[in-house]
Design an enzyme around this catalytic site. Structure first.
Site, PDB file in Angstrom:
ATOM      1  CG  HIS A  82       1.384   4.452  -4.045  1.00 50.59           C
ATOM      2  ND1 HIS A  82       0.522   3.446  -3.714  1.00 50.59           N
ATOM      3  CD2 HIS A  82       2.567   3.876  -4.334  1.00 50.59           C
ATOM      4  CE1 HIS A  82       1.163   2.292  -3.788  1.00 50.59           C
ATOM      5  NE2 HIS A  82       2.408   2.534  -4.163  1.00 50.59           N
ATOM      6  CD  GLU A 111       8.944   3.397  -8.757  1.00 52.52           C
ATOM      7  OE1 GLU A 111       9.319   3.996  -9.763  1.00 52.52           O
ATOM      8  OE2 GLU A 111       8.304   2.344  -8.784  1.00 52.52           O
TER       9      GLU A 111
HETATM   10  N1  COA Z   1       2.428  14.383 -10.925  1.00 56.89           N
HETATM   11  C1  COA Z   1       1.430  15.185 -11.321  1.00 56.89           C
HETATM   12  N2  COA Z   1       0.135  14.847 -11.268  1.00 56.89           N
HETATM   13  C2  COA Z   1      -0.163  13.656 -10.770  1.00 56.89           C
HETATM   14  C3  COA Z   1       0.814  12.755 -10.321  1.00 56.89           C
HETATM   15  C4  COA Z   1       2.164  13.157 -10.417  1.00 56.89           C
HETATM   16  N3  COA Z   1       3.159  12.366 -10.016  1.00 56.89           N
HETATM   17  N4  COA Z   1       0.225  11.633  -9.899  1.00 56.89           N
HETATM   18  C5  COA Z   1      -1.085  11.797 -10.058  1.00 56.89           C
HETATM   19  N5  COA Z   1      -1.334  13.029 -10.592  1.00 56.89           N
HETATM   20  C6  COA Z   1      -2.622  13.600 -10.911  1.00 56.89           C
HETATM   21  C7  COA Z   1      -3.120  13.048 -12.237  1.00 56.89           C
HETATM   22  O1  COA Z   1      -2.690  13.850 -13.330  1.00 56.89           O
HETATM   23  C8  COA Z   1      -4.599  13.068 -12.070  1.00 56.89           C
HETATM   24  O2  COA Z   1      -5.069  14.379 -12.307  1.00 56.89           O
HETATM   25  P1  COA Z   1      -6.389  14.639 -13.201  1.00 56.89           P
HETATM   26  O3  COA Z   1      -7.471  13.944 -12.445  1.00 56.89           O
HETATM   27  O4  COA Z   1      -6.484  16.118 -13.200  1.00 56.89           O
HETATM   28  O5  COA Z   1      -6.105  14.030 -14.525  1.00 56.89           O
HETATM   29  C9  COA Z   1      -4.795  12.787 -10.572  1.00 56.89           C
HETATM   30  O6  COA Z   1      -3.568  13.159  -9.947  1.00 56.89           O
HETATM   31  C10 COA Z   1      -5.052  11.323 -10.271  1.00 56.89           C
HETATM   32  O7  COA Z   1      -4.093  10.539 -10.943  1.00 56.89           O
HETATM   33  P2  COA Z   1      -4.302   9.027 -11.362  1.00 56.89           P
HETATM   34  O8  COA Z   1      -3.533   8.750 -12.615  1.00 56.89           O
HETATM   35  O9  COA Z   1      -5.762   8.681 -11.341  1.00 56.89           O
HETATM   36  O10 COA Z   1      -3.645   8.271 -10.165  1.00 56.89           O
HETATM   37  P3  COA Z   1      -3.307   6.736 -10.165  1.00 56.89           P
HETATM   38  O11 COA Z   1      -3.700   6.199  -8.857  1.00 56.89           O
HETATM   39  O12 COA Z   1      -3.852   6.023 -11.353  1.00 56.89           O
HETATM   40  O13 COA Z   1      -1.739   6.758 -10.396  1.00 56.89           O
HETATM   41  C11 COA Z   1       0.541   6.687 -10.237  1.00 56.89           C
HETATM   42  C12 COA Z   1      -0.774   6.389  -9.530  1.00 56.89           C
HETATM   43  C13 COA Z   1       1.701   6.225  -9.365  1.00 56.89           C
HETATM   44  C14 COA Z   1       0.613   5.909 -11.561  1.00 56.89           C
HETATM   45  C15 COA Z   1       0.642   8.218 -10.502  1.00 56.89           C
HETATM   46  O14 COA Z   1       0.549   8.926  -9.300  1.00 56.89           O
HETATM   47  C16 COA Z   1       1.894   8.582 -11.275  1.00 56.89           C
HETATM   48  O15 COA Z   1       1.897   8.510 -12.527  1.00 56.89           O
HETATM   49  N6  COA Z   1       2.997   8.970 -10.569  1.00 56.89           N
HETATM   50  C17 COA Z   1       4.233   9.279 -11.236  1.00 56.89           C
HETATM   51  C18 COA Z   1       4.964   8.013 -11.597  1.00 56.89           C
HETATM   52  C19 COA Z   1       5.521   7.334 -10.359  1.00 56.89           C
HETATM   53  O16 COA Z   1       6.029   7.964  -9.456  1.00 56.89           O
HETATM   54  N7  COA Z   1       5.462   5.993 -10.355  1.00 56.89           N
HETATM   55  C20 COA Z   1       5.952   5.201  -9.256  1.00 56.89           C
HETATM   56  C21 COA Z   1       4.827   4.648  -8.431  1.00 56.89           C
HETATM   57  S1  COA Z   1       5.407   3.812  -6.976  1.00 56.89           S
END
Ligand code: COA
Length: 365
Positions: free
Chosen positions: A251, A304
């Site tokens: 998140h 979610e």
């Molecule tokens: N599965 C695997 N790895 C994940 C992950 C997940 N669900 N969420 C984050 N990571 C990893 C990323 O790959 C990244 O790794 P890296 O630094 O080695 O590349 C690290 O954690 C940080 O991720 P980041 O994209 O910077 O986090 P964010 O704050 O931008 O993203 C979300 C938040 C929600 C977009 C992200 O966690 C995600 O894509 N989750 C899955 C989709 C989801 O559940 N969406 C609903 C949100 S309520």
């Protein structure tokens, strides 16, 4: 004031863009409060339409009204595209005036009519997707005791009480969540003085991607794959080794378990979802592997994941989940559109130009 380019943050993480009295999740994830009231207190005590009232009017009553009679002309069965298009169209059909030309009370009433209509349009769109040609008669829908029940009646002509509870709980838990992508979009549109229909349809447009509101659509297929395979640990390792994300984890704000995930997990258990045990096994495997691979960062279950399981209890098809989220979030969006109207200041951040330096047209040849 000169803008410091060193302050640039891709994704605007941690950047304070507005002040709000509606809600903002606290990072440590202890609780989510709407206008100060913990959602734990709301679920099971009040209905979604009253939560709409709490968020928009700061009082439970009268809340969100019933949708007025309206026959959407061009439904495709693809929601939330239908909701986005129809809500934008209603600005013209109802002759909605610009937010800058009307009082707060008039804007509130426009938002109330439109919010109710989002629910009706999504229900009708889902019915079209099911192949049903005729709408459910008004008197059948009118017999529903809540917005969630009327939604189901308008869609299917029947409303199982467990399905009603699943939808009402999901809508309450996801009614508002601070300055996420769709709410920011709603506020940007409102800051230009656009009418309420334009602001709401802009917000709906941000929900088609899997990173905001779209994850539930991917969660049930994942749980079913795990059930078929019988090995959640191996499933998680193989997915992450392919460089994919596990939907429903991580998140932007929370650095702990999302309180909504906790509430919805409990709801899934209480409603006797047949997928609960596999979902819990996959959750355990995902949390343990994510913390092993990312010790620097808390990647916990987000709303979610368990929303998908709860919506599955109500037999909501995966393709409809972004539209279900749109129905829930009309409360938060409406509250923010009104708050932005009161601020009355155009949102216009800056970009740092990093493109080519000055050059003659001839250099492109
Ligand atoms: N599965 C695997 N790895 C994940 C992950 C997940 N669900 N969420 C984050 N990571 C990893 C990323 O790959 C990244 O790794 P890296 O630094 O080695 O590349 C690290 O954690 C940080 O991720 P980041 O994209 O910077 O986090 P964010 O704050 O931008 O993203 C979300 C938040 C929600 C977009 C992200 O966690 C995600 O894509 N989750 C899955 C989709 C989801 O559940 N969406 C609903 C949100 S309520």
């Amino acid at each position: 004031m000169p803008v410091s380019t060193s302050d640039f943050k891709p994704g605007l993480e941690g950047v304070v863009a507005v002040e709000t009295e509606i809600a903002e999740p606290d990072r440590e994830g202890g609780a989510l409060r709407y206008r100060g009231v913990d959602i734990e207190e709301l679920v099971g005590r009040v209905r979604y339409e009253q939560v709409w009232g709490l968020l928009v009017d700061e009082r439970l009553e009268p809340g969100m009204p019933d949708p007025e009679p309206y026959e959407p002309p061009g439904l495709t069965g693809a929601a939330p595209a239908d909701a986005q298009a129809e809500i934008a169209r209603l600005s013209g059909v109802w002759g909605l005036r610009k937010l800058t030309e009307i009082s707060d009370e008039e804007a509130r009433d426009d938002l109330a009519r439109l919010s109710a209509q989002v629910m009706a349009i999504v229900a009708r769109s889902a019915r079209v997707a099911d192949g049903a040609e005729e709408p459910v008669p008004d008197e059948v829908v009118a017999a529903g005791a809540s917005a969630a029940e009327k939604f189901l009646l308008r869609w299917r002509g029947v409303a199982d009480p467990r399905h009603v509870t699943a939808i009402d709980t999901y809508w309450i838990c996801t009614a508002e969540h601070g300055l996420n992508a769709s709410t920011f979009t709603a506020r940007i549109a409102a800051s230009t003085g656009a009418d309420a229909g334009a602001a709401l349809s802009s917000a709906i447009g941000t929900l088609s991607g899997p990173l905001h509101g779209g994850a539930p659509a991917h969660v049930i297929p994942m749980i079913d794959e795990v059930a078929a395979m019988g090995d959640p640990e191996r499933y998680v390792v193989e997915l992450l080794d392919k460089g994919e994300r596990i939907m429903g984890f991580g998140h932007r704000v929370y650095r702990a378990e999302d309180p909504r995930a906790r509430l919805l997990r409990r709801t899934a258990e209480e409603l006797g979802s047949p997928r609960v045990e596999t979902a819990k096994a996959l959750e355990r495997a995902a949390l343990s592997e994510l913390s092993r691979r990312h010790p620097e960062r808390v990647l916990a279950t987000n709303v979610e994941y368990w929303a998908a399981v709860v919506l599955d209890v109500a037999e909501i098809p995966a393709a409809l989940t972004p539209a279900m989220f749109a129905c829930a979030r009309v409360a938060g969006w409406s509250a923010h559109i009104l708050e932005q109207k009161r601020v009355g200041r155009l949102i216009r951040p800056s970009a740092r130009y990093v493109g080519p330096g000055p050059r003659p047209l001839a250099s492109l040849a």
